[in-house]
Design an enzyme around this catalytic site. Structure first.
Site, short mmCIF file in Angstrom:
data_model
loop_
_atom_site.label_atom_id
_atom_site.label_comp_id
_atom_site.label_asym_id
_atom_site.label_seq_id
_atom_site.Cartn_x
_atom_site.Cartn_y
_atom_site.Cartn_z
N SER A 138 0.82 -1.22 0.00
CA SER A 138 0.00 0.00 0.00
C SER A 138 0.85 1.26 0.00
O SER A 138 0.30 2.36 -0.10
CB SER A 138 -0.98 0.00 1.17
OG SER A 138 -0.46 -0.63 2.28
N HIS A 153 -3.21 -2.93 -5.67
CA HIS A 153 -3.47 -2.56 -4.28
C HIS A 153 -4.95 -2.71 -3.95
O HIS A 153 -5.77 -1.92 -4.39
CB HIS A 153 -2.98 -1.12 -4.03
CG HIS A 153 -3.21 -0.67 -2.63
ND1 HIS A 153 -3.48 0.63 -2.29
CD2 HIS A 153 -3.22 -1.36 -1.46
CE1 HIS A 153 -3.64 0.71 -0.98
NE2 HIS A 153 -3.50 -0.48 -0.46
N GLU A 199 -6.38 -0.24 -6.79
CA GLU A 199 -5.44 0.67 -7.42
C GLU A 199 -4.49 -0.18 -8.27
O GLU A 199 -3.84 -1.09 -7.75
CB GLU A 199 -4.63 1.44 -6.38
CG GLU A 199 -5.37 2.63 -5.79
CD GLU A 199 -4.54 3.41 -4.77
OE1 GLU A 199 -4.54 4.64 -4.82
OE2 GLU A 199 -3.89 2.78 -3.91
N ASN A 210 -3.76 6.36 -0.28
CA ASN A 210 -3.09 6.46 1.02
C ASN A 210 -2.22 7.71 1.12
O ASN A 210 -1.97 8.21 2.21
CB ASN A 210 -2.27 5.20 1.30
CG ASN A 210 -3.17 4.07 1.80
OD1 ASN A 210 -4.31 4.32 2.20
ND2 ASN A 210 -2.67 2.85 1.78
#
Ligand code: 3H9
Length: 696
Positions: free
Chosen positions: A406, A427, A439, A477
């Protein structure tokens, strides 16, 4: 005359066939065509009935959403439907595929309705921030009663033909071809001497407690208003004559059309479809994927394996030991049992998957056959590199090697293999078999067909796939780290985690950031903070209260305590009384005198941080388009759909005042609040983020 509606004769029946691919949306040309063909049928000697039938995938998918926000052109849909219903001829709808929104409303304006068993109907306007606006709120309750009609409209769900028949929406359900069925049904009605049967002339349904229904629906909407307004429109169907009820519906529809929520939801509708549609992959053929490998059977690995198994893929999962392998198998079994409960698979399929399509192994050599492998081990670069070295050694040529990291650098991982072109990031978000976001992280060397395969896999797993470039945290993130830091800074200055959660839940987030952190596990953020400090990236005023919580073994829901105390259950969310003293200790250490924050102030700062970082992510090309950021936040981070995403929200509130806010906060901390060059540019050019989406 419009070529969208073909006209033909079968004996005494005039057939109006709708031809507006891909989904027969009721565009201006279709509305005009239907109007003209109704005129033609009525003037055609010997015609006694009209059959309306769709070609291709649907009867009608509803009003043409691309026309919303533009000046409406005549004939308007409600007038067209009234015109169809008022025809002296017998009008029959033969439905297949979907009949949604205005599409179902056309059918309700016909005198009789027949459908094939696979047909689905629904009034999904609430998902666009609207209510049905072409008579649906007035006609449907006359067929189903008020409560059932409200259930259909306020949920916007699709209803199968069988259920729709039970509710009184469809008269006949019959297997076969829609044209053949429709003709036979219309002929039978003529032969039986059936008469016109306008729904508008039927009795209105019984009254219910409208105010209570309105309030309950409003509360369920978590800030979204359109479902509650369905209640007021249905109320009008009971309390007013049909024509006045229609006017009341029209007014509510028109008022909702002017709202930000309508803009946000329509942006979400089109972006959800555009996000996985990358122009650069248009002619790129993905590699075949039938058998995938998963490294690591923790919560994430087991979730990824479950998602793949549910999509019909073969899965080989690698764990370090037989015991760990058994624990992974147990996790997957629990996930699959949940899928049985939700009706996604049958108990037989559940057993079949566990015995035949899932293989749990402890030896890398068993992965020699997989088409694509996803590593979901501990977030540590050295560990990942060892895993990729093994994969490089055993996987067949052409196999795709993916990391579920991540935060970590995909290029650095790829560089340790002999095939960096075959490496990418995939991800997932936990629980991976439930969360919609994926992702697809594209490295410097990732081959285009490998990226295309990432998207193809996302589609197989029913995910919303977003292309992300390589940076710390990718799209989601990275933005989260920034707005979370803005929240931490507000806490140091005097807000509490509970104020912040409450303010953001009022804004429309399903859960505030501290409740989310408790759910995800506080150890994740702790590891990231430790790494950032070691790299010299700590914030200027570094809050440590969250570390203190972790040092005491409180990781959120999984340990029973975090920002909240879960002794009374997860839903109770009682604030943990130890947290505020920890925060006060931080403030004392940093010499901060706390001040109060209103909810409005909290939302402004939080959103300013989110938008500013989002603009940097787009400006640097980590996300290709603003809509990619919007969909990431919507599908992975609980951003309220009715606001469209952070950058759509920014467009709606105005970029200039947002930039002004950011500049005023920068007086306190110029580094953290450095404004995004892209945001500066857009304000200077008087443009919006959406202008960049349109460039494709
Ligand atoms: C309404 O009816 C208001 C009335 O009450 C009152 C009016 C006065 N318009 O989703 P897909 C496009 S509000 C324009 O990928 P699927 C879609 O963008 C309307 N375009 O396929 C896509 O384009 P592209 C109420 C539409 O098989 C392509 O069609 N109706 C519309 O997964 C294929 O779509 C709704 O809210 C439209 N109405 O799903 C239904 N619908 O290929 C909305 C689709 O360029 N639509 N497109 O990306 C859906 O739920 C799904 O699209 C549907 C097909 C189930 C129909």
């Amino acid at each position: 005359m419009s070529d969208k509606i073909a006209y033909s004769r079968e004996g005494d029946i005039a057939v109006l066939t709708v031809q507006n691919p891909p989904v027969n949306a009721l565009s201006h040309a279709v509305r005009q065509g239907l109007w003209d063909r109704m005129d033609q049928a009525e003037a055609d000697a010997g015609v006694r009935a009209v059959l309306i039938v769709g070609e291709g995938r649907a009867f009608f998918a509803g009003a043409d959403i691309t026309e919303f926000g533009k000046p409406p052109l005549e004939p308007h849909l409600p007038d067209l439907i009234n015109r169809i219903e008022a025809s002296p001829l017998l009008v029959v709808a033969s439905m297949h595929g979907v009949s949604l929104g205005g599409g179902l409303e056309v059918a309700l304006g016909c005198h009789y309705r027949i459908a094939v068993p696979s047909a689905k109907v629904g009034l999904p306007e609430v998902h666009l921030g609207l209510i049905p606006g072409a008579g649906g709120t007035q006609r449907l309750p006359r067929l189903t009663g008020g409560e059932a009609a409200l259930d259909v409209m306020t949920t916007g769900r699709h209803i199968g033909a069988g259920k729709a028949h039970d509710l009184g929406i469809i008269d006949v359900v019959k297997d076969g071809d829609q044209m053949h069925n429709g003709l036979a049904y219309a002929q039978k009605l003529l032969d039986q001497g059936a008469t016109r049967r306008p729904v508008s002339e039927m009795d209105p349904p019984a009254a219910i407690d409208w105010d209570a229904a309105f309030e309950a629906t409003l509360a369920r909407g978590r800030g979204q208003i359109s479902p509650a307004w369905c209640v007021r429109a249905v109320q009008a169907s009971v309390e007013k004559p049909f024509a006045d009820g229609l006017k009341a519906e029209r007014q509510i529809f028109y008022d909702l059309m002017q709202t930000d929520q309508r803009q946000g939801m329509i942006h979400a509708f089109f972006s959800e479809r555009a996000v996985s549609n990358l122009p650069e992959l248009k002619d790129v053929k993905p590699r075949a994927v039938q058998h995938i490998g998963v490294i690591g059977g923790g919560t994430m690995g087991a979730g990824i394996a479950t998602a793949a198994l549910l999509a019909g893929l073969e899965v080989t999962l690698l764990e370090m030991s037989a015991e760990a392998g058994q624990a992974a198998r147990d996790r997957i079994e629990r996930n699959l049992s949940g899928a049985v409960k939700r009706g996604k698979i049958t108990p037989k399929q559940h057993d079949q998957i566990l015995t035949h399509t899932l293989l749990v192994v402890t030896n890398y050599s068993k992965l020699s056959d997989v088409d694509l492998v996803i590593e979901a081990v501990f977030e540590d670069m050295e560990v990942k590199k060892q895993v990729f070295a093994e994969l490089d050694r055993v996987c067949k040529p052409g196999a795709i090697l993916a990391s579920n990291t991540s935060y970590l650098d995909i290029d650095e991982i790829a560089a340790t293999t002999s095939r960096p072109g075959d490496v990418l990031g995939l991800h997932f978000f936990s629980p991976a078999h439930v969360m919609k976001l994926l992702e697809v992280v594209v490295g410097d060397k990732t081959a285009p067909d490998v990226t295309a395969t990432g998207f193809a896999l996302g589609k197989m797993l029913s995910k919303i796939s977003v292309r992300a470039g390589v940076c710390d945290g990718f799209i989601g993130n990275r933005i989260l780290a920034t707005y979370r830091q803005a929240a931490d800074q507000m806490i140091l200055d005097g807000a509490s985690p509970y104020d912040i959660d409450a303010a953001l839940e009022e804004f429309g987030f399903a859960m505030g950031p501290f409740a989310v952190a408790d759910l995800a596990g506080l150890d994740i953020g702790w590891a990231v903070r430790k790494r950032k400090r070691a790299e010299g990236h700590a914030p200027k005023r570094d809050a440590t209260y969250a570390d203190t919580l972790c040092e005491q073994g409180h990781f959120g829901q999984k340990t029973g305590k975090g920002y909240y105390d879960y002794a009374a259950g997860n839903k109770a969310r009682v604030p943990n009384p130890d947290v505020l003293p920890m925060i006060e200790a931080d403030r004392a250490r940093l010499g901060i005198t706390p001040r109060t924050f209103t909810h409005e102030e909290i939302v402004r700062r939080y959103m300013a941080a989110m938008v500013n970082e989002s603009a940097k992510v787009v400006g640097e090309g980590i996300a290709r388009r603003p809509l990619d950021v919007d969909m990431t936040l919507l599908f992975g981070y609980g951003f309220p759909r009715y606001r469209g995403g952070p950058l759509k929200w920014a467009d709606i509130v105005g970029l200039a005042p947002l930039l002004q806010d950011i500049k005023s906060y920068a007086a306190e901390d110029p580094d953290f609040w450095a404004s995004a060059p892209l945001l500066e540019e857009l304000v200077a050019d008087n443009k919006t983020f959406d202008d960049l989406n349109k460039k494709g």
